[in-house]
Write a protein that holds these residues in place. Structure first.
Motif, PDB file in Angstrom:
ATOM      1  N   GLY A 100      25.835  23.532  31.960  1.00  0.00           N
ATOM      2  CA  GLY A 100      26.534  23.384  30.683  1.00  0.00           C
ATOM      3  C   GLY A 100      25.562  23.339  29.517  1.00  0.00           C
ATOM      4  O   GLY A 100      25.809  23.944  28.466  1.00  0.00           O
ATOM      5  N   LEU A 101      24.452  22.640  29.711  1.00  0.00           N
ATOM      6  CA  LEU A 101      23.429  22.564  28.668  1.00  0.00           C
ATOM      7  C   LEU A 101      22.832  23.955  28.412  1.00  0.00           C
ATOM      8  O   LEU A 101      22.612  24.343  27.266  1.00  0.00           O
ATOM      9  N   GLU A 102      22.615  24.698  29.477  1.00  0.00           N
ATOM     10  CA  GLU A 102      22.092  26.061  29.346  1.00  0.00           C
ATOM     11  C   GLU A 102      23.094  26.946  28.580  1.00  0.00           C
ATOM     12  O   GLU A 102      22.721  27.702  27.685  1.00  0.00           O
ATOM     13  N   LYS A 103      24.365  26.834  28.928  1.00  0.00           N
ATOM     14  CA  LYS A 103      25.424  27.607  28.263  1.00  0.00           C
ATOM     15  C   LYS A 103      25.515  27.224  26.780  1.00  0.00           C
ATOM     16  O   LYS A 103      25.627  28.096  25.915  1.00  0.00           O
ATOM     17  N   LEU A 104      25.478  25.935  26.484  1.00  0.00           N
ATOM     18  CA  LEU A 104      25.552  25.457  25.107  1.00  0.00           C
ATOM     19  C   LEU A 104      24.348  25.946  24.306  1.00  0.00           C
ATOM     20  O   LEU A 104      24.488  26.406  23.169  1.00  0.00           O
ATOM     21  N   THR A 105      23.172  25.858  24.883  1.00  0.00           N
ATOM     22  CA  THR A 105      21.951  26.309  24.208  1.00  0.00           C
ATOM     23  C   THR A 105      22.022  27.800  23.889  1.00  0.00           C
ATOM     24  O   THR A 105      21.680  28.224  22.784  1.00  0.00           O
TER      25      THR A 105
END
Length: 187
Positions: free
Chosen positions: A89-94
């Motif tokens: 999720g953090l990767e997607k948000l970034t």
């Protein structure tokens, strides 16, 4: 296809609500209700959503393993799901933040009304624009109060709130111009 057109095409394929929810969960784990409240405070001038849309989007995010939930006791009642962001999720948000955004669509019904103010008697038009100005003044005061408690250690919320302050100040200045022009108009 220009760069702006490509960004708009890419952005239209994604569901922005999912990214908004990821941003809210990124800042701190929250329940669905807390996310709705967070959007109402932190992003009220840039994003609105029906509370009923939040839970289906959270289920999709969890199914896609972008967030995870944990059942915890509620502060005033039964257990509730608290959502936190996963590494994916953090990767997607970034990636979403890095991609930039298309120019926002502006839908301001008041502007359309002012476009036709010549149809109204002067006092009716003046009363309407004064009411609109009062609403924006109240919103400005909310943002100024919020801005006063934020620090540069919270750059995201501070910058978004600052944008709200500037937007409200500009809208108020515009209302003042409308009022001055309408007041000079012969009736």
């Amino acid at each position: 296809m220009g760069v702006s057109d490509q960004k708009e095409a890419t952005a239209s394929k994604e569901k922005p609500l999912k990214h908004v929810l990821l941003a809210g969960i990124y800042s701190q784990p929250r329940s669905g209700y807390e996310l709705t409240k967070w959007m109402q405070v932190a992003g009220q001038h840039c994003w609105s959503v029906e509370h009923s849309s939040v839970y289906p989007a959270l289920r999709e995010l969890e199914k896609d393993e972008l967030i995870k939930s944990e059942r915890l006791p509620g502060t005033r009642g039964p257990e509730r799901s608290i959502y936190s962001i996963t590494a994916a999720g953090l990767e997607k948000l970034t990636a979403w933040v890095a991609n930039g955004s298309p120019r926002p669509a502006i839908k301001d019904e008041q502007l359309l009304r002012v476009l036709c103010f010549d149809l109204l008697p002067r006092e009716v038009a003046l009363a309407q624009i004064r009411s609109v100005r009062a609403d924006h003044q109240a919103q400005l005061e909310f943002f100024l109060e919020r801005q006063s408690v934020l620090t540069e250690h919270q750059p995201g919320p501070l910058l978004v709130t600052r944008r709200g302050v500037l937007a409200e100040q500009a809208y108020i200045a515009w209302c003042d111009e409308v009022e001055e022009m309408i007041a000079r108009r012969p009736d």
